[in-house]
Each structure stands twice: as structure tokens, then as C-alpha cells.
Enzyme design. Structure first.
Site, PDB file in Angstrom:
ATOM      1  N   SER A 142      35.364 -52.754  62.485  1.00  0.00           N
ATOM      2  CA  SER A 142      33.993 -52.915  62.992  1.00  0.00           C
ATOM      3  C   SER A 142      33.883 -54.116  63.932  1.00  0.00           C
ATOM      4  O   SER A 142      34.597 -55.115  63.766  1.00  0.00           O
ATOM      5  CB  SER A 142      33.059 -53.126  61.800  1.00  0.00           C
ATOM      6  OG  SER A 142      31.845 -53.682  62.205  1.00  0.00           O
ATOM      7  N   TYR A 167      30.383 -57.423  54.523  1.00  0.00           N
ATOM      8  CA  TYR A 167      30.824 -56.183  55.182  1.00  0.00           C
ATOM      9  C   TYR A 167      31.920 -56.512  56.192  1.00  0.00           C
ATOM     10  O   TYR A 167      32.991 -55.891  56.204  1.00  0.00           O
ATOM     11  CB  TYR A 167      29.633 -55.508  55.869  1.00  0.00           C
ATOM     12  CG  TYR A 167      30.032 -54.380  56.788  1.00  0.00           C
ATOM     13  CD1 TYR A 167      30.629 -53.223  56.274  1.00  0.00           C
ATOM     14  CD2 TYR A 167      29.842 -54.467  58.167  1.00  0.00           C
ATOM     15  CE1 TYR A 167      31.016 -52.189  57.125  1.00  0.00           C
ATOM     16  CE2 TYR A 167      30.218 -53.431  59.014  1.00  0.00           C
ATOM     17  CZ  TYR A 167      30.806 -52.303  58.486  1.00  0.00           C
ATOM     18  OH  TYR A 167      31.200 -51.281  59.319  1.00  0.00           O
TER      19      TYR A 167
HETATM   20  N1  LIG Z   1      28.200 -46.266  62.863  1.00  0.00           N
HETATM   21  C1  LIG Z   1      28.540 -47.444  63.360  1.00  0.00           C
HETATM   22  O1  LIG Z   1      27.880 -47.970  64.252  1.00  0.00           O
HETATM   23  C2  LIG Z   1      29.758 -48.174  62.838  1.00  0.00           C
HETATM   24  C3  LIG Z   1      30.060 -49.426  63.422  1.00  0.00           C
HETATM   25  C4  LIG Z   1      31.188 -50.102  62.964  1.00  0.00           C
HETATM   26  C5  LIG Z   1      31.983 -49.553  61.999  1.00  0.00           C
HETATM   27  N2  LIG Z   1      31.664 -48.361  61.427  1.00  0.00           N
HETATM   28  C6  LIG Z   1      32.548 -47.821  60.396  1.00  0.00           C
HETATM   29  O2  LIG Z   1      32.856 -46.488  60.716  1.00  0.00           O
HETATM   30  C7  LIG Z   1      33.021 -45.715  59.537  1.00  0.00           C
HETATM   31  C8  LIG Z   1      32.103 -44.508  59.564  1.00  0.00           C
HETATM   32  O3  LIG Z   1      30.765 -44.990  59.659  1.00  0.00           O
HETATM   33  P1  LIG Z   1      29.502 -44.040  59.692  1.00  0.00           P
HETATM   34  O4  LIG Z   1      28.530 -44.651  60.624  1.00  0.00           O
HETATM   35  O5  LIG Z   1      29.921 -42.636  59.844  1.00  0.00           O
HETATM   36  O6  LIG Z   1      28.951 -44.304  58.211  1.00  0.00           O
HETATM   37  P2  LIG Z   1      28.377 -43.289  57.121  1.00  0.00           P
HETATM   38  O7  LIG Z   1      27.801 -44.144  56.036  1.00  0.00           O
HETATM   39  O8  LIG Z   1      27.488 -42.285  57.761  1.00  0.00           O
HETATM   40  O9  LIG Z   1      29.673 -42.545  56.588  1.00  0.00           O
HETATM   41  C9  LIG Z   1      30.524 -43.095  55.613  1.00  0.00           C
HETATM   42  C10 LIG Z   1      30.755 -42.035  54.536  1.00  0.00           C
HETATM   43  O10 LIG Z   1      31.647 -42.602  53.567  1.00  0.00           O
HETATM   44  C11 LIG Z   1      31.250 -42.130  52.298  1.00  0.00           C
HETATM   45  N3  LIG Z   1      31.691 -43.107  51.288  1.00  0.00           N
HETATM   46  C12 LIG Z   1      31.231 -44.357  51.107  1.00  0.00           C
HETATM   47  N4  LIG Z   1      31.847 -44.926  50.050  1.00  0.00           N
HETATM   48  C13 LIG Z   1      32.712 -43.995  49.569  1.00  0.00           C
HETATM   49  C14 LIG Z   1      33.631 -43.978  48.489  1.00  0.00           C
HETATM   50  N5  LIG Z   1      33.763 -45.035  47.692  1.00  0.00           N
HETATM   51  N6  LIG Z   1      34.372 -42.855  48.273  1.00  0.00           N
HETATM   52  C15 LIG Z   1      34.247 -41.779  49.096  1.00  0.00           C
HETATM   53  N7  LIG Z   1      33.372 -41.733  50.132  1.00  0.00           N
HETATM   54  C16 LIG Z   1      32.621 -42.829  50.363  1.00  0.00           C
HETATM   55  C17 LIG Z   1      29.730 -42.034  52.333  1.00  0.00           C
HETATM   56  O11 LIG Z   1      29.246 -41.088  51.399  1.00  0.00           O
HETATM   57  C18 LIG Z   1      29.473 -41.639  53.790  1.00  0.00           C
HETATM   58  O12 LIG Z   1      29.225 -40.261  53.899  1.00  0.00           O
HETATM   59  C19 LIG Z   1      32.761 -46.673  58.378  1.00  0.00           C
HETATM   60  O13 LIG Z   1      34.004 -47.177  57.940  1.00  0.00           O
HETATM   61  C20 LIG Z   1      31.939 -47.769  59.012  1.00  0.00           C
HETATM   62  O14 LIG Z   1      32.075 -48.988  58.312  1.00  0.00           O
HETATM   63  C21 LIG Z   1      30.566 -47.654  61.837  1.00  0.00           C
END
Ligand SMILES: NC(=O)c1ccc[n+]([C@@H]2O[C@H](COP(=O)([O-])OP(=O)(O)OC[C@H]3O[C@@H](n4cnc5c(N)ncnc54)[C@H](O)[C@@H]3O)[C@@H](O)[C@H]2O)c1
Length: 351
Positions: A142, A167
Site C-alpha cells: 500500500s 495498517y
Molecule cells: N483499494 C485501495 O485503494 C487499496 C490501496 C492500497 C492497498 N490496498 C490493498 O489491496 C488489497 C485489496 O483491497 P480492496 O480494496 O479490494 O479491499 P477489500 O476489503 O474490498 O477486499 C479485501 C477482501 O479480503 C477479505 N479478507 C479480509 N480478511 C480476510 C481473512 N482473514 N481471510 C480471508 N479473507 C479476508 C475481505 O473479506 C475482502 O473481501 C488489500 O490487501 C488492501 O490492503 C487497497
């Protein structure tokens, strides 16, 4: 290739699956479908990829009714035994690990869930890769890892040892853990630092989603740091395009030019790489709100508030490495991307 994609009920994982199912690869999606935000939105995404909610059971593989090369399993990352069995029985080539407890602000009030999902869960993925000859682990980091850094744009060559939220610390820890496994067991790993990803089927905990909902419902919006913030908003299709390019490329090899005298943090003697995946074009929060207002054809009622704990004032990605190594090129303007998001929101929520 056979791929494990984690987090496929989530925002980015869902979009990645939609792209992967048309690429001829065989995919297994995994997610715990936790209730951090609206679970119906997660079931909606699953349904779009042919996974019906009434068929979902814990630790049971379901075949998509739309894409024969896609199966889904509901599983917790912390469930070491069942994660192990999945790796052993499926013989994956590549793992795209996107599941995580996301969100900066939630980590202030719920720190333990970040250690469970992002640290214990990440270890279980690494162990699966270690014992099952995984050819490439691609995982989500991230922009938040840049923490107190002030030099712009944020570069993967810069040191990121000063996170300002748990985080961010959990994502930086993932990079360190990945390096260790790359070094010890030769697992090729690529960490991707995502920058404010937005788009249809997005996350209700993120500002663009909350603002849209509030403006439509005639409610005020909270504008932090009095609007004095910039974000490198990156459209989800551009992010997925970048991930697809990496999936279809050779995994990283050890960098023989890497030296421990003035080491480059984004590479190593081990087969380990870190990239930013952003838009390389930060936009001021107030400008962003203006664009949203014009797409909704409605003015926002803004409440100006001080900076929130754990937030960064500006994010701005240097993506030169990603352009050089994979020909990555984000093509979606904020006007276009917000337009797509608003159209999706109005259709799905019938407003
Ligand atoms: N969306 C953004 O802007 C952004 C920015 C930086 C990093 N990220 C990273 O990208 C990745 C995807 O993000 P996103 O926006 O799709 O988030 P999101 O929350 O929509 O998707 C993450 C998914 O992981 C699942 N999850 C969480 N904990 C879990 C566990 N212990 N076991 C199994 N499943 C689990 C959740 O149910 C969720 O559906 C994440 O790692 C997030 O930290 C996202």
C-alpha cells in the site's frame, strides 16, 4: 497457469478475477467474506462472477456458473490447516494475494484484526508458497507505507521505515516477510503498493464512495485537513491491467547488481521486487469533490475537519519502474473514472 487469487469477494480481487477468467488461466478465488463493510456488496460481486450466495459453505469449492475456469472457496487466511490443504491439493503456479484487513482509520480502533489477517494470514500464504513450489507470489502492499516521507513523488527506492498507522506497518511487514521467504526459499515475490484505487463495485469505507452516498442523500460530507490533501487516485481497470501484465511476465530473479552498500529497497539479491502501482497524477481533495459534484449534478454540503490520525496528507506514485519493466500505463482520467463509478452507483442503488 493455475492461480490462487485471495480477496475475490473484495473490490480489487473481484475485478482481477473478471479479467483473469478471459485469459485462459485456471483460477481459484478465496475470501472469508468478512463483514468489515456491507456483505451484500461482496455477495453481489461474487454473483457477477457466477458464484451464488446460497451455495457458499465454509471450505467448500464451488464452480462458477458463468466461467468454467473459475472456482471459489470461502476460507479464513488464519485457518492454517485448510489453507495448507488447499495449496497441497491444487498445485498452483501463481498466487495473487489481495485479501487483507484494509483501511487506515479502522486500524486505529481495531488493531487486532490487522495482525490476524495481515500478519498471521500472510504467514500462512508464505508457508503455502514455501512447501508447494509456487513460481510467483504477487501480493498487495500500500501507498500508506510511505508514512512520514515528504519527498515527492513517492519512490520505491526511498526508505519506508516510518509508518503512521498499524495498517501501514502491517503492509511494510508483509514486504519484509516476503523478502525473508524470497531469500530463504528462493520464492519469487512481487509486492505492489496500490494508490487509492477507485471504481465501480468499490469500497464503501473509502471517501469517494461515502461522498457519493452522502451527496445523493442530502447529507453533509466530512472533509479532512480542511480539504488540504492530495490523492493519486488510480482507476481499478488500470490497476488490474498492471497486475495482469505482471501475472503474464516472468517472475523476478535475484538482482546481481544489488549491493548492501547503499541498498536499493525495491530489489535484492533474492528474487524480490517492490513496485508502486498508481496514477502518477495527484489530485487535490476539493478538486476531486468538484468533479464528483459535476457528475452527480448536485452540490456537496462540506464539513471541514482537522487531519485524522494515521492519514497521509499527500500520495503521489513514481511508476517509472513499472513502465520500464512491464509497459504499465494508466489511461483513465479522474473525470472518466468518477463518471463510471457514479453511473454504476446510480444503477445498482437505483438512485
Ligand atoms: N483499494 C485501495 O485503494 C487499496 C490501496 C492500497 C492497498 N490496498 C490493498 O489491496 C488489497 C485489496 O483491497 P480492496 O480494496 O479490494 O479491499 P477489500 O476489503 O474490498 O477486499 C479485501 C477482501 O479480503 C477479505 N479478507 C479480509 N480478511 C480476510 C481473512 N482473514 N481471510 C480471508 N479473507 C479476508 C475481505 O473479506 C475482502 O473481501 C488489500 O490487501 C488492501 O490492503 C487497497
Amino acid at each position: 497457469m493455475k492461480l490462487l487469487v485471495t480477496g475475490t469477494a473484495g473490490f480489487i480481487g473481484f475485478h482481477l478475477v473478471k479479467s483473469l477468467v478471459n485469459s485462459g488461466h485456471e483460477i481459484i478465488g478465496m475470501d472469508s467474506i468478512n463483514d468489515y463493510y456491507d456483505v451484500d456488496l461482496k455477495f453481489g460481486r461474487l454473483q457477477e462472477t457466477g458464484i451464488e450466495s446460497d451455495e457458499i459453505e465454509y471450505n467448500k469449492l464451488i464452480v462458477s456458473n458463468k466461467f468454467p475456469n473459475y472456482r471459489f472457496i470461502k476460507l479464513d487466511l488464519e485457518d492454517h490447516d485448510n489453507i495448507n490443504s488447499l495449496f497441497e491439493s491444487e498445485n498452483f503456479d501463481v498466487v495473487c494475494h489481495l485479501a487483507a484487513q484494509a483501511g487506515v482509520r479502522y486500524s486505529i480502533t481495531n488493531p487486532h484484526s490487522y495482525i490476524q489477517s495481515n500478519i498471521v494470514g500472510f504467514l500462512n500464504i508464505l508457508e503455502g508458497c514455501r512447501y508447494n513450489d509456487i513460481k510467483h507470489l504477487i501480493y498487495a502492499s500500500s501507498s500508506s507505507v510511505y508514512g512520514l516521507n515528504k519527498k515527492m513523488p513517492f519512490s520505491t527506492q526511498d526508505n519506508v521505515d516510518h509508518p503512521v498507522s498499524l495498517y501501514a506497518a502491517s503492509k511494510k511487514s508483509n514486504e519484509l516477510m516476503a523478502h525473508t521467504y524470497s531469500h530463504l526459499y528462493g520464492i519469487p515475490t512481487t509486492g505492489l503498493r496500490f494508490f487509492t484505487v477507485y471504481g465501480p463495485w468499490g469500497r464503501p469505507d473509502m471517501a469517494y464512495f461515502k461522498f457519493t452516498k452522502a451527496i445523493i442523500e442530502d447529507k453533509p460530507i466530512d472533509v479532512y485537513n480542511y480539504g488540504n490533501m492530495e490523492r493519486d487516485f488510480t482507476y481499478v481497470d488500470d490497476v488490474v491491467d498492471g497486475i495482469m501484465k505482471i501475472v503474464d511476465s516472468e517472475p523476478p530473479e535475484g538482482n546481481n547488481e544489488w549491493s548492501c552498500d547503499g541498498p536499493n529497497p525495491s530489489s535484492s539479491k533474492a528474487p524480490y521486487r517492490i513496485y508502486n502501482i498508481g496514477n502518477n497524477s495527484p489530485v487535490n481533495l476539493l478538486k476531486f469533490i468538484e468533479i464528483l459534484e459535476s457528475k452527480l449534478d448536485k452540490r456537496a454540503n462540506k464539513i471541514y475537519l482537522p487531519m485524522q490520525l494515521g492519514d497521509l496528507k499527500t500520495t503521489y506514485a513514481d511508476v517509472e519502474d513499472l513502465i520500464r519493466d512491464f509497459g504499465y500505463k494508466p489511461t483513465t482520467s479522474l473525470e472518466q473514472g468518477i463518471g463510471e463509478f457514479v453511473a454504476w452507483y446510480q444503477r445498482v442503488y437505483n438512485v
